[in-house]
Design a protein around this motif. Structure first.
Motif, PDB file in Angstrom:
ATOM      1  N   LEU A 116       8.890   5.037   6.610  1.00 24.70           N
ATOM      2  CA  LEU A 116      10.323   5.296   6.511  1.00 24.70           C
ATOM      3  C   LEU A 116      10.623   6.780   6.386  1.00 24.70           C
ATOM      4  CD1 LEU A 116      11.468   2.312   4.319  1.00 24.70           C
ATOM      5  CD2 LEU A 116      11.983   2.733   6.713  1.00 24.70           C
ATOM      6  N   LEU A 117       9.641   7.565   5.930  1.00 21.32           N
ATOM      7  CA  LEU A 117       9.841   9.013   5.902  1.00 21.32           C
ATOM      8  C   LEU A 117       9.849   9.550   7.337  1.00 21.32           C
ATOM      9  CD1 LEU A 117       7.598  10.190   2.950  1.00 21.32           C
ATOM     10  CD2 LEU A 117      10.053   9.866   3.001  1.00 21.32           C
ATOM     11  N   MET A 159       6.704   2.959   2.945  1.00 16.36           N
ATOM     12  CA  MET A 159       7.468   4.122   2.509  1.00 16.36           C
ATOM     13  C   MET A 159       7.154   5.320   3.399  1.00 16.36           C
ATOM     14  SD  MET A 159       7.527   5.845  -1.211  1.00 16.36           S
ATOM     15  CE  MET A 159       6.428   7.172  -0.828  1.00 16.36           C
ATOM     16  N   ASN A 160       5.889   5.486   3.683  1.00 12.71           N
ATOM     17  CA  ASN A 160       5.467   6.568   4.559  1.00 12.71           C
ATOM     18  C   ASN A 160       6.140   6.493   5.918  1.00 12.71           C
ATOM     19  OD1 ASN A 160       3.744   8.724   4.179  1.00 12.71           O
ATOM     20  ND2 ASN A 160       2.131   7.334   3.519  1.00 12.71           N
ATOM     21  N   LYS A 174       4.199  16.657  11.803  1.00 16.12           N
ATOM     22  CA  LYS A 174       5.396  16.827  12.634  1.00 16.12           C
ATOM     23  C   LYS A 174       5.703  18.283  12.941  1.00 16.12           C
ATOM     24  CE  LYS A 174       7.783  13.628   9.725  1.00 16.12           C
ATOM     25  NZ  LYS A 174       9.053  13.150   9.165  1.00 16.12           N
ATOM     26  N   LEU A 223       1.125   7.126  12.566  1.00 11.59           N
ATOM     27  CA  LEU A 223       2.357   7.835  12.196  1.00 11.59           C
ATOM     28  C   LEU A 223       2.842   8.678  13.374  1.00 11.59           C
ATOM     29  CD1 LEU A 223       1.798   8.955   8.507  1.00 11.59           C
ATOM     30  CD2 LEU A 223       3.469   7.334   9.375  1.00 11.59           C
ATOM     31  N   GLY A 243       2.437   2.145   2.665  1.00 10.52           N
ATOM     32  CA  GLY A 243       2.533   2.535   4.069  1.00 10.52           C
ATOM     33  C   GLY A 243       3.957   2.425   4.598  1.00 10.52           C
ATOM     34  N   LEU A 263      15.178   7.267   0.544  1.00  9.88           N
ATOM     35  CA  LEU A 263      14.464   6.103   0.034  1.00  9.88           C
ATOM     36  C   LEU A 263      15.271   5.382  -1.037  1.00  9.88           C
ATOM     37  CD1 LEU A 263      10.844   7.538  -0.173  1.00  9.88           C
ATOM     38  CD2 LEU A 263      11.805   6.019   1.549  1.00  9.88           C
ATOM     39  N   ILE A 264      16.094   6.140  -1.768  1.00 12.90           N
ATOM     40  CA  ILE A 264      16.982   5.488  -2.717  1.00 12.90           C
ATOM     41  C   ILE A 264      18.401   6.004  -2.512  1.00 12.90           C
ATOM     42  CG2 ILE A 264      15.189   5.058  -4.429  1.00 12.90           C
ATOM     43  CD1 ILE A 264      15.974   7.373  -5.960  1.00 12.90           C
ATOM     44  N   LYS A 265      19.337   5.181  -2.923  1.00  9.47           N
ATOM     45  CA  LYS A 265      20.731   5.547  -2.712  1.00  9.47           C
ATOM     46  C   LYS A 265      21.282   6.172  -3.981  1.00  9.47           C
ATOM     47  CE  LYS A 265      22.367   2.459   0.883  1.00  9.47           C
ATOM     48  NZ  LYS A 265      21.186   1.614   1.111  1.00  9.47           N
ATOM     49  N   ASP A 318      16.352   0.059  -3.159  1.00  7.40           N
ATOM     50  CA  ASP A 318      15.726   1.342  -3.438  1.00  7.40           C
ATOM     51  C   ASP A 318      14.228   1.201  -3.230  1.00  7.40           C
ATOM     52  OD1 ASP A 318      18.078   2.480  -4.073  1.00  7.40           O
ATOM     53  OD2 ASP A 318      17.754   2.544  -6.240  1.00  7.40           O
ATOM     54  N   ILE A 319      13.652   2.140  -2.515  1.00 10.56           N
ATOM     55  CA  ILE A 319      12.223   2.065  -2.255  1.00 10.56           C
ATOM     56  C   ILE A 319      11.511   3.056  -3.153  1.00 10.56           C
ATOM     57  CG2 ILE A 319      10.441   2.385  -0.518  1.00 10.56           C
ATOM     58  CD1 ILE A 319      12.610   1.484   1.519  1.00 10.56           C
ATOM     59  N   THR A 320      10.895   2.546  -4.185  1.00  8.01           N
ATOM     60  CA  THR A 320      10.228   3.430  -5.145  1.00  8.01           C
ATOM     61  C   THR A 320       8.761   3.048  -5.288  1.00  8.01           C
ATOM     62  OG1 THR A 320      10.881   2.006  -6.951  1.00  8.01           O
ATOM     63  CG2 THR A 320      12.291   3.882  -6.481  1.00  8.01           C
ATOM     64  N   SER A 364       0.812  -1.208   0.000  1.00  6.88           N
ATOM     65  CA  SER A 364       0.000   0.000   0.000  1.00  6.88           C
ATOM     66  C   SER A 364       0.852   1.268   0.000  1.00  6.88           C
ATOM     67  CB  SER A 364      -0.898   0.011   1.233  1.00  6.88           C
ATOM     68  OG  SER A 364      -0.101   0.155   2.393  1.00  6.88           O
ATOM     69  N   ARG A 410      13.223  11.514  -3.496  1.00 10.45           N
ATOM     70  CA  ARG A 410      13.409  10.198  -2.876  1.00 10.45           C
ATOM     71  C   ARG A 410      14.823  10.035  -2.347  1.00 10.45           C
ATOM     72  NH1 ARG A 410      10.085   7.124  -6.888  1.00 10.45           N
ATOM     73  NH2 ARG A 410       8.179   6.688  -5.734  1.00 10.45           N
ATOM     74  N   GLN A 429       0.083   7.429  -0.791  1.00  9.94           N
ATOM     75  CA  GLN A 429      -0.266   6.026  -0.641  1.00  9.94           C
ATOM     76  C   GLN A 429      -0.443   5.678   0.818  1.00  9.94           C
ATOM     77  OE1 GLN A 429       3.167   4.624  -2.778  1.00  9.94           O
ATOM     78  NE2 GLN A 429       1.856   3.924  -4.417  1.00  9.94           N
ATOM     79  N   PHE A 430      -1.549   5.096   1.110  1.00 12.08           N
ATOM     80  CA  PHE A 430      -1.838   4.698   2.488  1.00 12.08           C
ATOM     81  C   PHE A 430      -2.504   3.337   2.484  1.00 12.08           C
ATOM     82  CE2 PHE A 430      -2.069   9.333   2.323  1.00 12.08           C
ATOM     83  CZ  PHE A 430      -1.134   9.652   3.284  1.00 12.08           C
ATOM     84  N   PHE A 431      -2.458   2.674   3.639  1.00 15.56           N
ATOM     85  CA  PHE A 431      -3.159   1.408   3.778  1.00 15.56           C
ATOM     86  C   PHE A 431      -4.658   1.692   3.766  1.00 15.56           C
ATOM     87  CE2 PHE A 431      -4.773  -2.023   6.635  1.00 15.56           C
ATOM     88  CZ  PHE A 431      -4.604  -3.042   5.716  1.00 15.56           C
TER      89      PHE A 431
END
Ligand code: ADP
Ligand code: MG
Lengths: 335, 329
Positions: A151-152, A148-149, B152, B105, A146, B57-59, A333-335, A144, B52, B91-93
């Motif tokens: 991890l932010l 990624m969210n 936040k 969160l 979630g 999120l990405i390297k 990589d999380i995309t 979903s 990202r 994007q959410f569950f």
């Protein structure tokens, strides 16, 4: 700590978790109710009667075996001897063990005898649920977005995945222990009202306890595998797919091993590992072998899979899969 | 002014089945504190990839980044508390309500759960917060995403195409919200390809094309630096405009006729126009440079202006197009 609390809340807020927990409770309740209804208490009189009846049948068996022997001896030297395979030595003489009095009574629940199977049922049902809940707990999170969210908010990947897994396995262990206690209590009651708690020495309880611990390990392992595989594939379905894939590969390997003439192809079947793990050993026999001896007839070659072997093999598998899940979490990589 | 965000020499290559793709190719960016900074670029130019990478999120393959003066991704865990972000489509569950989503969160990030209600109110989802996210429209999910970023009380707010899926009212609300946040001292980084939007609310911009920065600075600076090069020409009444246009076209000018004036699109030296026309005894009454807007600058710099009779493909940009020169030099 706040992360762990959030993950606990998430786990129990999920409908899938609740649904499966209700399902598990229903299945377990059905098994307990079925056992209760299909057994009954037997009186001392009933037992004596059953013993007498067993003995009567045993005596009758002896008589008919003797008659058979006489007929055979009479036929010796004539072609009719072939009806007895050419020799009268093969005629079977029944023994008292062949007429167990228990069969002459209504079914009765003997805790000492039958509780191990109930431990297995419990462990397998909970393990299946643990696999599914674990897979969906992390899988739908990946799927979903979630994850990624999250991890932010907490850009510490191993910590996030590790906490999630630890929280899940922790709750799994706690809930399993609680249910196991209830399960044991319920069957003790069933034994009291619908059978017997005779011969329940502390040694027996200890052995139940150890079997229960192995069952708990099975449940936790199933949960960890489901979780790790879904995380690797970033989808709940990946865990299920992997399970089906492993099943198919197993059958393939089993068939190949058979064709290649391996002595014990059965050792490639996971359910036997499961059996060996829960019941401490599983004996596979090579039906094509025959070690003839005059006393015991044909003795088949045997291979005994012990719970230590099954356990070690599974532990290696778990370490590999969980390790792979953690490793990819770290580097992908999380995309 | 201090830089809240600094990126230099960022490179990221994706390895796919069809070889290697340079999504970012030495990209630089600086965002000053307290500004609303527009991050512009055509589709596939690398905006989301930049964000990202910035958020861990990405390297990246190469490059240095820092947020609030601290190097990331090394110090990301510490600065994450100060950065609210949405990346790409929200994007959410789907089976959780907006309220549950945000409170989880908040728990995970150690933020007071009471803030959930105020941010939901802020983005206009208060009355729908007990419904499952699955049932939300795209715009509502977008609002929820903004709410999650605001939860936040970040110092730096990063929004990747937040106007996506919003209705006109929503876009305007978002604009007001960002103005207010910025006035309250928050730095906002806003990626978008809706240029009118950016021009209205941004103090400064960075334009990216094919993974490289093509320009940056305050909106006024960027506009001034990239004059459109077009001039509006008006002649004495009664003079034959067609004839004048012919003369200029013959010399290579791109002339667009209008009812009472015409425009020369590629006049890098407007004196040429007066000179050519005067030679034919045609006199110019008005010669004004046409002010560029951000859209013109964007299209020019990224080379993504539509050309009649051609279907531009997403990766065709200024970088890949042949060099263009002005006329009249
Ligand atoms: N996961 C991925 N794998 C391969 N290529 C990718 C991936 N993500 C983005 N790209 C490519 O990188 C380029 C930049 O994409 P992106 O940063 O998403 O652009 P945008 O500016 O529209 O946000 C595009 O060409 C895109 O196709
Ligand atoms: Mg994008």
């Amino acid at each position: 700590m706040s992360l762990a609390r959030a993950e606990s809340r998430r786990l129990f807020k999920r409908r899938f978790t609740k649904l499966l927990m209700v399902g598990v409770l229903l299945i377990l309740a059905a098994v307990a109710a079925g056992t209760y209804l299909s057994n009954q208490k037997v009186s001392a009189g009933q037992i004596a009667e059953a013993k007498a009846e067993a003995n009567r049948d045993y005596q009758a068996g002896l008589v008919s075996a003797e008659q058979e022997k006489q007929k055979c001896l009479a036929a010796e030297g004539t072609p009719e001897i072939q009806n007895w395979g050419g020799s009268c030595e093969n005629i079977y003489t029944p023994s008292p063990e062949d007429y167990d009095y228990v069969w002459y009574m209504p079914a009765s629940f003997e805790l000492r005898q039958e509780f191990p199977d109930m431990i297995s049922v419990f462990a397998v049902v909970l393990a299946a649920a643990a696999f599914l809940i674990g897979a969906s707990f992390v899988g739908s999170e990946w799927n979903s977005g979630g994850m990624m969210n999250l991890l932010l908010w907490r850009p510490q990947r191993l910590r996030v995945l590790g906490t999630k897994m630890a929280v899940f396995l922790g709750w799994l262990t706690g809930v399993s222990l609680l249910l196991a206690a209830v399960w044991t209590g319920v069957f003790q009651l069933i034994a009291q009202f619908r059978g017997t708690t005779d011969r329940m020495t502390s040694g027996v309880w200890q052995s139940f306890g150890l079997m229960g611990l192995r069952g708990l390990a099975l449940i936790v392992v199933a949960g960890a595998l489901g979780f790790a595989m879904a995380s690797l594939g970033r989808h709940t379905g990946m865990a299920l797919g992997a399970l089906i894939g492993i099943g198919a590969v197993q059958i393939g390997v089993y068939v190949m091993a058979q064709l290649a003439g391996a002595k014990y192809p059965d050792v490639f079947l996971a359910p036997l590992w499961l059996f060996a793990w829960l019941y401490k050993e599983f004996v596979v026999e090579d039906y094509t072998s025959c070690d003839y001896s005059s006393t015991g007839g044909c003795e088949l070659d045997q291979f005994t899979m012990t719970w230590q072997v099954a356990g070690t093999g599974t532990a290696v598998l778990v370490v590999l899969v969980v390790g792979a899940a953690m490793w990819t979490m770290r580097s992908r990589d999380i995309t | 002014m201090t830089a809240v965000l600094e990126i230099s020499g960022l490179r990221k290559t994706y390895r796919g089945r069809k070889g290697v793709r340079n999504a970012l190719d030495g990209f630089d960016m600086v965002v000053e504190a307290g500004q609303v900074h527009g991050f512009l670029g055509p589709n596939g130019s690398g905006k989301t990839t930049t964000l990202r990478t910035l958020l861990g999120l990405i390297k990246p393959n190469e490059g240095r980044m820092s947020i609030l003066g601290r190097e990331v991704p090394k110090h990301l865990p510490e600065v994450a508390r100060e950065v609210g972000a949405i990346v790409e489509s929200p994007q959410f569950f789907g089976n959780f309500t907006a309220e549950t989503t945000l409170s989880l969160l908040a728990d995970a990030g150690g933020v007071n759960r009471n803030r959930v209600y105020s941010v939901l109110d802020l983005v206009g989802l208060r009355d729908r917060s007990k419904e499952r996210v699955k049932t939300y429209s795209l715009g509502m999910k977008q609002r929820l995403a903004v709410a999650s970023a605001l939860l936040k009380e970040p110092k730096l707010l990063i929004l990747d195409e937040p106007a996506n899926g919003l209705d006109p009212g929503g876009i305007r609300e978002m604009r007001t919200l960002m103005r207010d946040l910025s006035a309250a001292g928050m730095t906002v980084l806003l990626s978008s390809h809706i240029l009118g939007e950016i021009q209205l609310i941004c103090d400064s911009v960075t334009i990216i094309s094919a993974g490289k920065r093509v320009t940056s600075g305050s909106v006024a600076e960027v506009l001034a630096r990239h004059k459109s090069g077009a001039v509006k020409v008006r002649l004495e009444p009664g003079v034959d405009m067609m004839g004048a246009a012919q003369i200029l076209r013959a010399a290579g000018a791109a002339v667009t006729l209008d009812t009472d004036h015409f425009t020369v699109g590629n006049a890098s030296n407007p004196a040429q126009i007066t000179k050519l026309l005067a030679q034919q005894e045609i006199y110019v009454t008005e010669l004004t440079p046409v002010a560029a807007d951000l859209e013109d600058v964007f299209l020019e710099l990224t080379g993504t202006a539509p050309v009649e009779g051609q279907n531009r493909q997403v990766d065709e940009t200024a970088m890949s197009a042949a060099g263009k020169g002005g006329w009249g030099q």
